[in-house]
Design a protein around this motif. Structure first.
Motif, short mmCIF file in Angstrom:
data_model
loop_
_atom_site.label_atom_id
_atom_site.label_comp_id
_atom_site.label_asym_id
_atom_site.label_seq_id
_atom_site.Cartn_x
_atom_site.Cartn_y
_atom_site.Cartn_z
N THR A 295 -5.20 18.46 -15.48
CA THR A 295 -4.91 19.06 -13.96
C THR A 295 -5.49 20.49 -13.75
OG1 THR A 295 -2.95 17.63 -14.07
CG2 THR A 295 -3.10 18.81 -12.05
N LYS B 117 -2.39 12.49 -4.11
CA LYS B 117 -2.63 13.78 -3.09
C LYS B 117 -1.42 14.77 -3.25
CE LYS B 117 -5.50 14.76 0.56
NZ LYS B 117 -5.80 14.83 2.00
N ILE B 118 -1.61 16.07 -3.36
CA ILE B 118 -0.40 16.68 -3.51
C ILE B 118 -0.29 17.63 -2.33
CG2 ILE B 118 0.11 16.39 -5.62
CD1 ILE B 118 -1.06 19.11 -6.06
N SER B 119 0.69 18.05 -1.92
CA SER B 119 0.88 19.05 -0.63
C SER B 119 0.37 20.26 -0.98
CB SER B 119 2.44 19.39 -0.37
OG SER B 119 3.01 19.96 -1.14
N ALA B 120 -0.24 21.34 0.20
CA ALA B 120 -0.74 22.53 -0.25
C ALA B 120 0.47 23.51 -0.79
CB ALA B 120 -1.08 22.96 1.29
N VAL C 291 1.83 21.69 -16.04
CA VAL C 291 0.93 20.87 -15.40
C VAL C 291 0.16 20.04 -16.18
CG1 VAL C 291 0.72 22.29 -13.36
CG2 VAL C 291 -1.10 22.55 -15.37
N ASN D 108 1.96 25.36 -8.20
CA ASN D 108 1.20 25.07 -9.37
C ASN D 108 0.19 26.11 -9.83
OD1 ASN D 108 2.38 22.83 -9.82
ND2 ASN D 108 0.50 21.35 -9.10
N ARG D 109 -0.24 26.84 -8.93
CA ARG D 109 -1.42 27.84 -9.11
C ARG D 109 -0.54 28.89 -9.60
NH1 ARG D 109 -6.51 29.82 -7.34
NH2 ARG D 109 -6.20 32.06 -6.92
N LYS E 87 2.73 22.46 -2.88
CA LYS E 87 2.96 22.21 -4.21
C LYS E 87 1.65 22.89 -5.11
CE LYS E 87 4.51 20.21 -7.99
NZ LYS E 87 5.60 20.90 -8.51
N LYS E 88 0.47 22.71 -4.22
CA LYS E 88 -0.79 23.11 -5.00
C LYS E 88 -0.63 24.69 -5.26
CE LYS E 88 -5.57 22.37 -4.58
NZ LYS E 88 -6.63 21.84 -3.66
N ASN F 72 -8.60 21.64 -12.22
CA ASN F 72 -8.62 21.46 -11.05
C ASN F 72 -8.47 22.87 -10.12
OD1 ASN F 72 -9.07 18.72 -11.20
ND2 ASN F 72 -6.84 18.20 -10.64
N TYR F 73 -7.62 23.58 -11.08
CA TYR F 73 -7.23 25.03 -10.28
C TYR F 73 -8.24 25.95 -10.83
CZ TYR F 73 -3.08 22.96 -8.85
OH TYR F 73 -2.10 22.04 -8.39
#
Lengths: 246, 434
Positions: free
Chosen positions: A46, A2-5, A42, A11-12, A7-8, A49-50
């Motif tokens: 992965t 699980k990654i933190s919001a 990434v 990434n985005r 980090k998310k 997922n985005y």
């Protein structure tokens, strides 16, 4: 894992930035999801997922840019004192400023996203709604401050503002004047005109007239029904009597 | 289709505005012409006045819609070329205050373009409502990061590109007026000046030059902040005086008016003879009056530099006029290139005579120690009639453009003095021989 919001979100951002760079370099067609994922650092899987598709990725860029532009409105000191057309103008310019650094990317993708011959997909609708939400707020504020009288067809006018906005971006993409000042003038002039049309209430008057004519026609028919109510009741009675099983 | 074709520069829209106005002005004239022969002499005069009044109002409406250049041109024409009937003039003068301002969004956008960041980040505070109209832009107050009060002159975006078209439209607008023939050459020159005036970096240079060199007691010029200036934004320290025309409306006494007028005259003389460079836009809005009667000069967009030899000849011409030395005058006119070398003696004679009449008029200013515009009410009107009657002679002349410039500026100043009903000392060590 699980990654933190945070980090998310990072990434985005990285994916979007990578996509913009690669598309400017190679065009939409020759840019693969895999290349974007690698440039963004990434995993090849992965990225899905985005953004499930390349189209979603491109639309993601626009959603992001809109949000940034809307956020930047909060830093405008006297936004509250501005009237409706000034506010809309500031909004338009703010969006264009967000697009500016990625102008080539916008040039390659804007028409395909917003001018798709297939009826606009879900995410385009989401973007439009986001935009219109902001526009509607401005209309509401203008009505509350008494700058505008309440409008019957606000929804329709907001749609119109959206179409106008798409036109402005297309104009901007073809504008070769210094610092795109022709676009600023274009927005200023046409907004002035649109604003005075809205303020004069022409739209409401036209629709008001139409609905008046419509109502008076309907009502005269209703009156006719009224006059013959007894007859209708009798007819109905007879009909029902006939249908009724013995 | 080339990408250039895709972007209308707005000429069509602008022409539409212009065209509509032409049609309306033309319509008013047509109506006047049709009814002319059916009127009495007095009725005809009244109708003519009414017609130019109406024509002027429509013209103003049209110009206001065009904003920017066309409007500025109208102001210049009204100020400098005293040829319109009073109805037209008063409409045009009103326009100085009626420029539809650019809205907050546009002003903001110009600043973002200029500085690359929003005005909130650039300044401690920025007043998004303009406090003064500058014909081709407008002026906003701001507070710098260091706490200095600033005046930001902001130019309407893209105005440089529209100058040429506006000039063409203006020519179309003015064509129905009987004065068009006399105006047409001036319009070309105005166009050239506009291109200069819309370059704010150049204006910043001019302003710095005057601030450093004029050094007159009681005369102030803003300090320029060069690092905050671009071609579209001029950033200078704020002068908090009252514009001359609104100061006059407060009904200052004659002593104050005399003092202010004298300062304006002294600025002109000193700029011309010592700096060889004049502020050539004597619009009453460009002079600010402080409570202690000191003067602020703003708007250095229109500045004219002269060659030392021209200034010297001009000075000698003024001296000769004041000595009433006709021969010297003719010789100097020749030197200034105004009388061509191959002119025949009869022509020289005619020109000499015409100039002598003009000289008689202008030297009245110097006749007594002080010239009183309050009592000499006919002076300016006579000058205007004189210049009308001299038109035929003027046509023979090859007038030195510097001369025209100078004369126009001086004329603008005289009109301001006339409006102020001030008493002014014109004799000065440069022009007065005794």
């Amino acid at each position: 894992m699980k990654i933190s919001a945070r980090k998310k979100a990072e990434n985005r951002q990285a994916i979007l930035a990578a996509a913009v760079d690669l598309i400017i370099e190679n065009g939409v067609r020759s840019t693969s999801m895999r290349a974007v994922a690698r440039q963004a650092g990434v995993g090849d899987a992965t990225i899905y997922n985005y953004f499930p598709t390349k189209e979603a990725l491109i639309q993601g860029y626009y959603i992001e840019a809109f949000s940034q532009a809307v956020d930047s409105l909060h830093s405008v000191e006297d936004f509250e004192q501005c009237n409706l057309n000034e506010r809309l103008q500031i909004l338009f310019e703010a969006i264009l400023e967000c697009f500016l650094a990625d102008r080539e990317f916008v040039n390659l993708t804007f028409a395909s996203v917003f001018f798709d011959p297939i009826p606009a997909g879900k995410s385009v609708r989401a973007m439009r709604n986001q935009f219109m939400g902001v526009v509607k707020e401005q209309f509401q504020a203008a009505e509350e401050s008494g700058e505008l009288t309440e409008m019957m067809f606000r929804e329709l006018v907001c749609h119109f503002v959206w179409d106008f906005f798409v036109a402005v971006v297309l104009y901007w993409l073809r504008d070769d004047s210094e610092q795109f000042s022709n676009t600023t003038v274009f927005i200023d002039r046409s907004m002035d005109l649109g604003y005075s049309v809205i303020r004069s209430g022409v739209l409401d008057k036209i629709t008001g007239l139409a609905s008046f004519l419509f109502k008076s026609h309907i009502l005269s028919r209703v009156d006719m029904f009224d006059e013959h109510k007894a007859t209708f009741r009798k007819l109905k009675q007879e009909f029902m009597d006939n249908v009724e099983p013995r | 289709m080339s990408s250039r074709d895709d972007i209308p520069e707005g000429r069509l829209a602008r022409s539409l505005v212009g065209g509509k106005t032409v049609a309306r002005v033309g319509g008013v004239y047509l109506r006047y012409a049709a009814s002319k022969r059916f009127r009495s002499e007095a009725g005809r005069e009244a109708a003519r006045r009414e017609m130019s009044g109406k024509g002027a109002r429509i013209l103003l409406d049209g110009l206001c819609q065009l904003r920017g250049t066309a409007l500025k041109m109208a102001q210049m024409l009204s100020l400098e070329l005293d040829m319109f009937p009073p109805e037209v003039r008063s409409q045009l003068e009103r326009s100085c205050n009626e420029v539809p301002p650019m809205n907050r969004a546009v002003a903001r956008k110009v600043l973002v373009n200029a500085y690359g960041i929003s005005p909130e980040k650039m300044f401690t505070s920025f007043d998004s409502t303009a406090f003064a109209a500058a014909s081709l832009g407008q002026v906003h107050k701001a507070l710098s990061a260091h706490g200095e009060k600033l005046a930001l002159k902001i130019q309407y975006p893209g105005i440089r590109g529209t100058i040429h078209n506006d000039v063409r439209i203006l020519k179309g607008l003015l064509r129905p007026f009987p004065e068009y023939g006399a105006l047409a050459p001036a319009i070309g020159e105005i166009e050239a000046r506009f291109l200069e005036e819309t370059d704010y970096l150049r204006e910043a240079e001019n302003m710095e030059f005057f601030r450093n060199s004029l050094n007159m007691k009681g005369v102030f010029i803003s300090e320029v902040f060069p690092e905050l200036c671009t071609e579209q934004v001029l950033c200078v320290s704020l002068l908090e005086g009252q514009p001359l025309n609104s100061w006059l409306k407060t009904g200052p006494d004659s002593r104050s008016r005399d003092m202010v007028a004298q300062r304006l005259q002294d600025i002109f003389i000193r700029s011309l003879y010592e700096l060889q460079c004049i502020h050539a836009d004597p619009n009453p809005g460009n002079f600010l009056v402080f409570p202690n009667l000191e003067i602020g000069v703003v708007d250095f967009g229109c500045v004219k530099r002269f060659s030392p030899s021209f200034v010297d000849r001009f000075r000698r011409l003024a001296l000769a006029l004041n000595r009433n030395d006709r021969q010297a005058c003719v010789a100097l006119l020749g030197e200034l290139g105004t009388i061509e070398e191959d002119a025949d003696p009869a022509q020289v004679q005619r020109i000499g005579e015409a100039f002598a009449t003009y000289g008689e008029w202008i030297s009245r200013l110097y006749a007594d120690g002080v010239f009183d515009f309050g009592t000499e009410r006919d002076f300016m009107r006579e000058g205007k009639e004189l210049s009308m009657s001299m038109r035929s002679v003027l046509r023979e002349l090859n007038i030195n453009p510097d001369f025209v410039f100078l004369d126009r500026t001086r004329y603008g100043l005289l009109r301001i003095f006339e409006r102020m009903e001030a008493r002014v000392r014109f004799r000065n060590p440069f022009e007065w021989p005794y």
